[in-house]
Design a protein around this motif. Structure first.
Motif, short mmCIF file in Angstrom:
data_model
loop_
_atom_site.label_atom_id
_atom_site.label_comp_id
_atom_site.label_asym_id
_atom_site.label_seq_id
_atom_site.Cartn_x
_atom_site.Cartn_y
_atom_site.Cartn_z
N PRO A 34 -4.43 -0.22 -4.14
CA PRO A 34 -4.61 1.00 -3.34
C PRO A 34 -4.51 2.31 -4.12
O PRO A 34 -5.20 3.26 -3.80
N CYS A 35 -3.63 2.38 -5.15
CA CYS A 35 -3.52 3.66 -5.86
C CYS A 35 -4.54 3.75 -6.98
O CYS A 35 -4.56 4.71 -7.75
N GLY A 36 -5.39 2.74 -7.10
CA GLY A 36 -6.48 2.80 -8.06
C GLY A 36 -6.03 2.52 -9.49
O GLY A 36 -6.72 2.87 -10.44
N GLY A 37 -4.85 1.95 -9.65
CA GLY A 37 -4.41 1.59 -11.01
C GLY A 37 -3.53 2.65 -11.64
O GLY A 37 -3.37 2.69 -12.85
N LYS A 38 -2.90 3.49 -10.82
CA LYS A 38 -2.05 4.55 -11.37
C LYS A 38 -0.60 4.09 -11.54
O LYS A 38 0.26 4.84 -11.97
N GLY A 39 -0.32 2.88 -11.11
CA GLY A 39 1.03 2.35 -11.26
C GLY A 39 2.02 2.89 -10.24
O GLY A 39 3.23 2.77 -10.43
N THR A 40 1.53 3.49 -9.15
CA THR A 40 2.46 4.11 -8.21
C THR A 40 2.66 3.33 -6.91
O THR A 40 3.63 3.55 -6.21
N CYS A 41 1.74 2.43 -6.57
CA CYS A 41 1.86 1.78 -5.25
C CYS A 41 2.53 0.41 -5.34
O CYS A 41 3.07 -0.09 -4.35
N GLY A 42 2.51 -0.20 -6.49
CA GLY A 42 3.16 -1.50 -6.67
C GLY A 42 2.49 -2.65 -5.95
O GLY A 42 3.08 -3.70 -5.75
N ALA A 100 -2.36 5.75 5.46
CA ALA A 100 -1.35 4.97 6.20
C ALA A 100 -1.98 4.00 7.20
O ALA A 100 -1.54 2.86 7.31
N PHE A 101 -3.02 4.45 7.90
CA PHE A 101 -3.62 3.57 8.90
C PHE A 101 -4.42 2.43 8.26
O PHE A 101 -4.85 1.50 8.94
N GLU A 102 -4.65 2.53 6.95
CA GLU A 102 -5.29 1.42 6.24
C GLU A 102 -4.21 0.52 5.64
O GLU A 102 -4.51 -0.38 4.86
N GLY A 103 -2.96 0.82 5.94
CA GLY A 103 -1.86 0.01 5.43
C GLY A 103 -1.45 0.40 4.02
O GLY A 103 -0.53 -0.18 3.45
N ALA A 104 -2.11 1.40 3.43
CA ALA A 104 -1.75 1.80 2.06
C ALA A 104 -0.76 2.98 2.14
O ALA A 104 -0.66 3.65 3.17
N GLY A 105 -0.05 3.20 1.05
CA GLY A 105 0.88 4.34 1.02
C GLY A 105 2.13 4.10 1.85
O GLY A 105 2.90 5.01 2.12
N LEU A 106 2.35 2.87 2.29
CA LEU A 106 3.56 2.54 3.06
C LEU A 106 4.37 1.53 2.25
O LEU A 106 3.80 0.76 1.47
N SER A 107 5.68 1.54 2.43
CA SER A 107 6.51 0.71 1.55
C SER A 107 6.12 -0.76 1.61
O SER A 107 6.08 -1.42 0.58
N CYS A 108 5.82 -1.28 2.80
CA CYS A 108 5.42 -2.69 2.90
C CYS A 108 4.01 -2.80 3.46
O CYS A 108 3.66 -3.79 4.12
#
Ligand code: FES
Length: 494
Positions: free
Chosen positions: A37-45, A298-306
């Motif tokens: 989801p973060c496009g390979g920036k290492g931030t979303c895990g 968020a509504f795509e499920g990205a950017g949320l902890s789980c």
């Protein structure tokens, strides 16, 4: 050179590669898209893969320098919306008889940021012979259009890489159909494509960077027509490949096609497609107002902890009895957008989240895989729902209307179809006053492209929409900031 053994649920392959590339890059380049989801920036895990003997690693930050064996997560089931509903046109087929092959086929394609849908139409009989759906493999370059535009900007061949990714995915589906039907690629003679403005730019190899920069001027918004040979698609050299017109950088041909596909007999109505952007259209008689509200992923499920996409293992629903539904009926691995809306509605209803969005404590859904909701997750949902609700309010104000004047609210796209409307009302994503007049319509963008393929008359409907639309750029509207702040809270009354 090092060797990487790739193990999926379907096959095992050994590839050779040089060092210095991230594992995510290696996987993408070899046609193994990993959700990133973060496009390979290492931030979303989230781009996790398993390396034998080492365990799970974040693939975008892992640079292999020795032979390894990688076990890739299987994505065997996804919620992809292909459906036709009573709210969408089903025009009679009009064969124009001007074919360039003996067994002519047309393909209507909806290129979503997350999913792809292809409708194969026999241009002699007018029958739909197959509907294919799959995840957009560009997901491994980021969950939203901005991450993908960034990739194009930051990598020398980024645009070509993303373009090849989509063209290869479409060609795989075209080839599969061709083999099944024992036809030749030259039998594909008309291809109609709907998609958002960024997806269409990437498909045609046009630079999308200006879409992300003020004043947000895309290279094109009009209908584009190309000859098959120039597109890279496995179709007749002289096939007509058409991308439908867009309205602006963030209101694309998916919205135009979807709106045109709608059979609405109401005077005033709203049409809403919720994704990383909430694209909103308000129709007041013959006038059309449109805007795009940046909802975040968020509504795509990205950017949320789980959070995760709507694929196997995602919690996609949560009932009043605290029971969850999981896509594919497997063990839960995370939460997708529709599940998140349900859970937040439940938390609000049960006073575990107050009106301002304060969460008492991290809320655990599934202990074993540590699936839980954090305060930050609630904030992301507040931002997303407020952006969309505020966008609707601004359009209404511009048209001199209020929610009371609206006869119907149509929900387009996958998320609009899968969310629980009661939960969406509860969190204030949708207006409570319209609770009895909200209708999910199905894959309106894909069905719109299909109508364009079936009937020449449909183009007039598309053209009318383009001509009659007033586009409102929310970032230029001061009042939007105020509305946005006002609509962040949850209401106990809903
Ligand atoms: S951390 Fe690797 S894609 Fe986000």
């Amino acid at each position: 050179m090092i060797k990487i053994k790739l193990v999926t649920s379907e096959k095992i392959e050994i590839i050779e590669t040089g060092t210095g590339l991230s594992l995510l890059d290696i996987l993408r380049k070899n046609g193994y898209p990993v959700y990133a989801p973060c496009g390979g920036k290492g931030t979303c895990g989230k781009c996790m893969v398993n390396i034998k003997g080492k365990g799970n690693v974040i693939s975008c930050t892992y640079y292999p320098d020795e032979n390894i064996e990688v076990i890739l997560p299987g994505v065997n089931e996804t919620n992809i919306l292909i459906s036709q509903t009573e709210y969408l046109e089903d025009l009679p087929f009009k064969n124009n008889n001007k074919h360039i092959s003996s067994k002519p086929y047309g393909v209507a394609i909806d290129i979503g940021t997350t999913t792809l849908v292809l409708y194969f139409l026999n241009l002699h009989s007018g029958q739909i012979e197959k509907i294919a759906s799959l995840l957009n493999p560009q997901n491994s370059y980021g969950a939203d259009v901005i991450s993908r535009i960034n990739y194009c900007q930051e990598h020398e061949n980024g645009l070509t890489e993303l373009q090849c990714t989509i063209i290869n995915a479409l060609n795989r589906e075209l080839d599969l159909f061709r083999t099944e039907e024992k036809i030749d690629s030259s039998n594909f003679e008309k291809i109609i494509i709907a998609g958002n403005t960024t997806m269409l730019h990437i498909l045609l190899g046009e630079n999308p960077v200006s879409i992300a920069l003020a004043p947000f001027k895309p290279e094109f918004i009009d209908k584009q027509t190309r000859e098959g040979a120039s597109t890279g698609l496995n179709v007749h050299n002289k096939a007509e490949v058409v991308t439908l017109p867009c309205i602006s950088a963030y209101v694309g041909a998916d919205i135009v096609a979807g709106l045109a596909a709608l059979k609405a007999f109401h005077r005033n109505y709203l049409f809403l497609d919720i994704g990383t952007n909430g694209e909103i259209a308000l129709l007041k008689g013959n006038e059309i107002f449109m805007c795009s509200a940046a909802a975040g992923p968020a509504f795509e499920g990205a950017g949320l902890s789980c959070g995760m996409g709507a694929v196997s293992g995602a919690i996609s629903g949560f009932t009043r009895q605290k029971e969850y539904q999981v896509i594919g009926n497997t063990e839960p691995l995370g939460i997708c957008g529709s599940g998140m809306v349900d859970i937040v509605a439940w938390l609000v209803e049960n006073d575990l989240v107050d009106e301002t969005g304060q969460l008492q404590d991290n809320f655990v859904i599934y202990n074993k895989n540590s699936i839980h909701i954090t305060q930050q997750d609630i904030r992301e949902i507040q931002l997303a729902k407020s952006a969309i609700y505020s966008g609707m309010k601004i359009l209404l104000k511009r048209a001199g209307l209020s929610f009371k004047d609206i006869d119907a609210l149509f929900l387009a796209g996958g998320f609009g179809n899968y969310i629980n409307i009661k939960s969406a009302l509860k969190i204030g994503l949708l207006p409570y006053g319209l609770r009895d007049n909200i209708y999910p319509v199905g894959n309106s963008a894909g069905i719109g492209a299909l109508q364009y393929l079936k009937s020449d008359d449909f183009e007039n409907k598309i053209n009318k929409i383009v001509m009659n639309t007033q586009y409102i750029e929310l970032s230029n509207i001061e009042e939007f900031t105020m509305e946005f702040a006002l609509n962040m809270n949850f209401s106990k009354k809903n």
